[in-house]
Scaffold this motif. Structure first.
Motif, PDB file in Angstrom:
ATOM      1  N   VAL A  62       0.829  -1.177  -0.045  1.00 11.94           N
ATOM      2  CA  VAL A  62       0.126   0.082  -0.046  1.00 11.94           C
ATOM      3  C   VAL A  62       1.032   1.267   0.175  1.00 11.94           C
ATOM      4  CG1 VAL A  62      -1.574   1.286   1.214  1.00 11.94           C
ATOM      5  CG2 VAL A  62      -1.769  -1.216   1.367  1.00 11.94           C
ATOM      6  N   ALA A  63       0.519   2.349  -0.798  1.00 10.08           N
ATOM      7  CA  ALA A  63       1.316   3.308  -0.803  1.00 10.08           C
ATOM      8  C   ALA A  63       1.771   3.914   0.469  1.00 10.08           C
ATOM      9  CB  ALA A  63       0.554   4.418  -2.032  1.00 10.08           C
ATOM     10  N   GLY A  64       2.864   4.432   0.806  1.00 10.65           N
ATOM     11  CA  GLY A  64       3.254   4.861   1.960  1.00 10.65           C
ATOM     12  C   GLY A  64       3.559   4.165   3.093  1.00 10.65           C
ATOM     13  N   ASP A  65       3.252   2.783   3.058  1.00 14.62           N
ATOM     14  CA  ASP A  65       3.139   1.731   3.929  1.00 14.62           C
ATOM     15  C   ASP A  65       4.752   1.488   4.276  1.00 14.62           C
ATOM     16  OD1 ASP A  65       2.791  -0.025   6.047  1.00 14.62           O
ATOM     17  OD2 ASP A  65       1.483  -1.316   4.873  1.00 14.62           O
ATOM     18  N   PRO A  66       5.388   1.813   5.381  1.00 14.85           N
ATOM     19  CA  PRO A  66       6.705   1.273   5.428  1.00 14.85           C
ATOM     20  C   PRO A  66       7.036  -0.303   5.757  1.00 14.85           C
ATOM     21  CG  PRO A  66       6.041   2.400   7.594  1.00 14.85           C
ATOM     22  CD  PRO A  66       4.780   2.417   6.598  1.00 14.85           C
ATOM     23  N   LEU A  67       8.066  -0.649   4.686  1.00 18.84           N
ATOM     24  CA  LEU A  67       8.533  -1.971   5.174  1.00 18.84           C
ATOM     25  C   LEU A  67      10.057  -1.921   5.896  1.00 18.84           C
ATOM     26  CD1 LEU A  67       7.619  -3.261   1.617  1.00 18.84           C
ATOM     27  CD2 LEU A  67       6.235  -3.501   3.730  1.00 18.84           C
ATOM     28  N   ARG A  68      10.041  -2.196   7.349  1.00 17.15           N
ATOM     29  CA  ARG A  68      11.160  -1.872   8.084  1.00 17.15           C
ATOM     30  C   ARG A  68      11.993  -3.166   8.160  1.00 17.15           C
ATOM     31  NH1 ARG A  68       7.377   1.708  10.550  1.00 17.15           N
ATOM     32  NH2 ARG A  68       7.937   3.912  10.391  1.00 17.15           N
ATOM     33  N   ARG A  69      13.315  -2.863   8.357  1.00 14.07           N
ATOM     34  CA  ARG A  69      14.063  -4.196   8.626  1.00 14.07           C
ATOM     35  C   ARG A  69      14.893  -3.630   9.658  1.00 14.07           C
ATOM     36  NH1 ARG A  69      13.413  -9.193   9.082  1.00 14.07           N
ATOM     37  NH2 ARG A  69      15.412  -9.385   9.150  1.00 14.07           N
ATOM     38  N   ALA A  70      14.978  -4.095  10.949  1.00 12.77           N
ATOM     39  CA  ALA A  70      15.689  -3.724  12.224  1.00 12.77           C
ATOM     40  C   ALA A  70      16.857  -4.473  12.772  1.00 12.77           C
ATOM     41  CB  ALA A  70      14.882  -3.220  13.475  1.00 12.77           C
ATOM     42  N   GLY A  71      17.939  -4.144  12.673  1.00 12.99           N
ATOM     43  CA  GLY A  71      19.404  -4.925  12.916  1.00 12.99           C
ATOM     44  C   GLY A  71      19.413  -5.839  11.922  1.00 12.99           C
ATOM     45  N   GLN A  72      19.012  -5.762  10.704  1.00  8.74           N
ATOM     46  CA  GLN A  72      19.331  -6.851   9.621  1.00  8.74           C
ATOM     47  C   GLN A  72      20.709  -7.024   9.338  1.00  8.74           C
ATOM     48  OE1 GLN A  72      17.520  -8.404   7.510  1.00  8.74           O
ATOM     49  NE2 GLN A  72      19.292  -8.998   6.325  1.00  8.74           N
ATOM     50  N   PRO A  73      21.082  -8.390   9.643  1.00  6.35           N
ATOM     51  CA  PRO A  73      22.525  -8.712   9.806  1.00  6.35           C
ATOM     52  C   PRO A  73      23.466  -8.707   8.643  1.00  6.35           C
ATOM     53  CG  PRO A  73      21.187 -10.639   9.659  1.00  6.35           C
ATOM     54  CD  PRO A  73      20.181  -9.589   9.735  1.00  6.35           C
ATOM     55  N   HIS A  74      22.801  -8.544   7.263  1.00  2.00           N
ATOM     56  CA  HIS A  74      23.605  -8.442   6.112  1.00  2.00           C
ATOM     57  C   HIS A  74      22.951  -7.647   5.006  1.00  2.00           C
ATOM     58  CE1 HIS A  74      26.220 -11.580   7.841  1.00  2.00           C
ATOM     59  NE2 HIS A  74      25.174 -12.200   8.160  1.00  2.00           N
ATOM     60  N   GLU A  75      23.452  -7.177   4.025  1.00  2.00           N
ATOM     61  CA  GLU A  75      22.901  -6.483   3.084  1.00  2.00           C
ATOM     62  C   GLU A  75      21.801  -7.460   2.366  1.00  2.00           C
ATOM     63  OE1 GLU A  75      25.736  -5.390   0.115  1.00  2.00           O
ATOM     64  OE2 GLU A  75      25.715  -7.449  -0.999  1.00  2.00           O
ATOM     65  N   LEU A  98      14.471   4.331  -6.200  1.00  2.00           N
ATOM     66  CA  LEU A  98      14.612   3.325  -7.455  1.00  2.00           C
ATOM     67  C   LEU A  98      13.156   3.684  -8.184  1.00  2.00           C
ATOM     68  CD1 LEU A  98      16.035   1.487  -9.223  1.00  2.00           C
ATOM     69  CD2 LEU A  98      14.878  -0.420  -7.562  1.00  2.00           C
ATOM     70  N   ARG A  99      13.618   4.452  -9.317  1.00  2.00           N
ATOM     71  CA  ARG A  99      12.216   4.686 -10.080  1.00  2.00           C
ATOM     72  C   ARG A  99      12.165   3.687 -11.276  1.00  2.00           C
ATOM     73  NH1 ARG A  99       6.954   6.945 -10.196  1.00  2.00           N
ATOM     74  NH2 ARG A  99       6.640   7.480 -12.303  1.00  2.00           N
ATOM     75  N   ASP A 100      10.719   2.950 -11.436  1.00  2.00           N
ATOM     76  CA  ASP A 100      10.425   2.022 -12.471  1.00  2.00           C
ATOM     77  C   ASP A 100      11.213   0.846 -12.005  1.00  2.00           C
ATOM     78  OD1 ASP A 100       8.975   4.067 -13.747  1.00  2.00           O
ATOM     79  OD2 ASP A 100      10.560   4.647 -14.994  1.00  2.00           O
ATOM     80  N   LYS A 101      11.372  -0.297 -13.186  1.00  2.00           N
ATOM     81  CA  LYS A 101      11.922  -1.319 -12.855  1.00  2.00           C
ATOM     82  C   LYS A 101      13.282  -1.187 -12.579  1.00  2.00           C
ATOM     83  CE  LYS A 101       8.863  -3.993 -16.333  1.00  2.00           C
ATOM     84  NZ  LYS A 101       8.480  -2.993 -16.992  1.00  2.00           N
ATOM     85  N   GLY A 102      14.057  -2.024 -11.713  1.00  2.00           N
ATOM     86  CA  GLY A 102      15.267  -2.246 -11.520  1.00  2.00           C
ATOM     87  C   GLY A 102      15.583  -2.818 -10.214  1.00  2.00           C
ATOM     88  N   VAL A 103      16.736  -2.795  -9.560  1.00  2.00           N
ATOM     89  CA  VAL A 103      17.561  -3.542  -8.605  1.00  2.00           C
ATOM     90  C   VAL A 103      18.004  -2.651  -7.797  1.00  2.00           C
ATOM     91  CG1 VAL A 103      19.181  -5.396  -7.985  1.00  2.00           C
ATOM     92  CG2 VAL A 103      17.705  -5.562  -9.903  1.00  2.00           C
ATOM     93  N   ALA A 104      17.945  -2.496  -6.543  1.00  2.00           N
ATOM     94  CA  ALA A 104      18.667  -1.850  -5.418  1.00  2.00           C
ATOM     95  C   ALA A 104      19.291  -2.932  -4.428  1.00  2.00           C
ATOM     96  CB  ALA A 104      17.804  -1.024  -4.677  1.00  2.00           C
ATOM     97  N   ILE A 105      20.554  -2.566  -3.701  1.00  2.00           N
ATOM     98  CA  ILE A 105      21.147  -3.192  -2.714  1.00  2.00           C
ATOM     99  C   ILE A 105      21.097  -2.246  -1.413  1.00  2.00           C
ATOM    100  CG2 ILE A 105      23.250  -4.423  -2.022  1.00  2.00           C
ATOM    101  CD1 ILE A 105      23.771  -5.007  -4.957  1.00  2.00           C
ATOM    102  N   VAL A 106      20.766  -2.831  -0.204  1.00  2.00           N
ATOM    103  CA  VAL A 106      20.627  -2.326   0.916  1.00  2.00           C
ATOM    104  C   VAL A 106      21.546  -2.648   1.967  1.00  2.00           C
ATOM    105  CG1 VAL A 106      18.937  -1.304   2.608  1.00  2.00           C
ATOM    106  CG2 VAL A 106      18.260  -1.610   0.421  1.00  2.00           C
ATOM    107  N   PRO A 107      22.405  -2.050   2.581  1.00  2.00           N
ATOM    108  CA  PRO A 107      23.340  -2.545   3.719  1.00  2.00           C
ATOM    109  C   PRO A 107      22.621  -3.359   4.620  1.00  2.00           C
ATOM    110  CG  PRO A 107      24.043  -0.455   2.854  1.00  2.00           C
ATOM    111  CD  PRO A 107      22.654  -0.597   2.366  1.00  2.00           C
ATOM    112  N   GLY A 108      23.321  -3.937   5.395  1.00  2.00           N
ATOM    113  CA  GLY A 108      22.684  -4.463   6.923  1.00  2.00           C
ATOM    114  C   GLY A 108      22.464  -3.169   7.657  1.00  2.00           C
ATOM    115  N   GLY A 109      21.877  -3.666   8.829  1.00  2.00           N
ATOM    116  CA  GLY A 109      21.502  -2.504   9.713  1.00  2.00           C
ATOM    117  C   GLY A 109      20.001  -2.166   9.816  1.00  2.00           C
ATOM    118  N   ASP A 110      19.503  -0.954  10.120  1.00  2.00           N
ATOM    119  CA  ASP A 110      18.098  -0.420  10.014  1.00  2.00           C
ATOM    120  C   ASP A 110      17.975   0.107   8.900  1.00  2.00           C
ATOM    121  OD1 ASP A 110      18.086  -1.416  12.891  1.00  2.00           O
ATOM    122  OD2 ASP A 110      18.252   0.640  13.681  1.00  2.00           O
ATOM    123  N   SER A 111      16.560  -0.360   8.183  1.00  2.00           N
ATOM    124  CA  SER A 111      16.452   0.319   6.906  1.00  2.00           C
ATOM    125  C   SER A 111      14.932   0.222   6.804  1.00  2.00           C
ATOM    126  CB  SER A 111      16.910  -0.401   5.752  1.00  2.00           C
ATOM    127  OG  SER A 111      16.586  -1.937   5.827  1.00  2.00           O
TER     128      SER A 111
END
Length: 307
Positions: A62-75, A98-111
């Motif tokens: 749903v638009a604006g709904d945050p998907l959170r990861r706390a203390g994610q151990p790895h990217e 990231l706009r439109d189709k594509g891929v992103a990589i997020v580091p470990g930690g809170d995101s």
């Protein structure tokens, strides 16, 4: 195998040791026919499916709904499977999108990941993210490791350290002689081609096998048939009939080694299939220019040396 015009026809040959262990069965999941594992207070629905070395989280957000990861151990990896949406990413004090189709990589930690419209987003976590394993629809299948699948040995970290990385498909057009649009992290490889209209030519199939790694095929548009043949072993009890599994998108197929397999788009309309591997494929990585972010994520020395 591959036709002479298929770029994969020139891939190096595997030297993986042969195994007499039982071959796992094909597993397919039409996600919208399954109950979601999570439903947020705002109504975002998430389904989890796993392979030997990873967890795939598919969210109809749903638009604006945050998907959170706390203390994610790895990217982890984000796949944006549709045009017309923006995936906003926060990591600590850093932000990117990231706009439109594509891929992103997020580091470990809170995101936090947020979409600007009601849309789908996929997150890929490696098997070290243990809190997600019990949430997978097929968690029971991996109570014991599948013996034919090589375990995850993460590849080297990025050369410039952890940060949010975004790769828009539009910035990396598909080129003749290069297979798809391939991005790599230390634990994943994502092959993201272009959508194609209409059914696949039945005279241009590409049956092939992998010696020791699973293929995760994520279909995000159109109907498909996954054709899978299990090789015969010396034990008649392990033989299986050929499978022709029909799936409607969005769907996930976990294709085990060393089955012979190929996927066929069926019917009219747009079709799009995204292939996911964990760990990264050494044969794709050995092809110069195929991995579009190879300068950021180095391959192990055994791959760069051509072993």
């Amino acid at each position: 195998m591959y036709s002479s015009t298929d770029p994969r026809a020139s891939l190096p040959t595997s030297t993986a040791a042969r195994s007499d262990e039982p071959v796992a069965a094909l597993a397919t999941f039409e996600l919208l026919t399954l109950p979601p594992a999570e439903v947020s207070a705002r109504g975002s629905r998430t389904w989890y499916v796993r392979g030997q070395n990873f967890v795939l989280a598919f969210t109809r957000a749903v638009a604006g709904d945050p998907l959170r990861r706390a203390g994610q151990p790895h990217e982890y990896v984000i796949v944006s499977p549709q045009d017309g949406q923006t995936v906003a990413i926060e990591h600590g004090t850093a932000t990117d999108s990231l706009r439109d189709k594509g891929v992103a990589i997020v580091p470990g930690g809170d995101s936090t990941v947020t979409l600007d419209t009601d849309a789908d987003v996929v997150r890929l976590f490696d098997v070290r993210t243990t809190d997600l394993l019990p949430m997978c629809h097929n968690a029971d299948s991996y109570q014991k490791p599948h013996p034919r699948v090589a375990l995850l040995e993460p590849w080297p970290d990025p050369v410039d350290g952890p940060r949010i990385r975004t790769y828009r498909n539009a910035d990396h057009p598909v080129e003749e002689g290069r297979f798809g649009r391939i991005f790599r992290s230390s634990a994943f490889m994502v092959n993201f081609g272009d959508a194609r209209p209409g059914p696949r030519n039945p005279n241009r199939m590409s049956p092939h096998h992998h010696d020791d790694f699973e293929q995760c095929s994520l279909t995000v548009a159109g109907d498909y048939v996954h054709h899978v043949r299990t090789p015969w072993t010396a034990k008649l009890s392990q033989w299986r009939d050929d499978e022709h599994a029909e799936v409607a998108s969005p769907a996930v197929a976990i294709i085990p080694p060393p089955t012979v397999h190929t996927s066929q788009a069926m019917g009219e309309g747009e079709h799009l299939l995204i292939d996911i591997f964990s760990p990264p494929r050494w044969d794709f990585s050995a092809k110069p220019g195929w991995v579009l972010n190879a300068d950021e994520y180095p391959a192990p020395e055994t791959v760069t040396a051509g072993v």
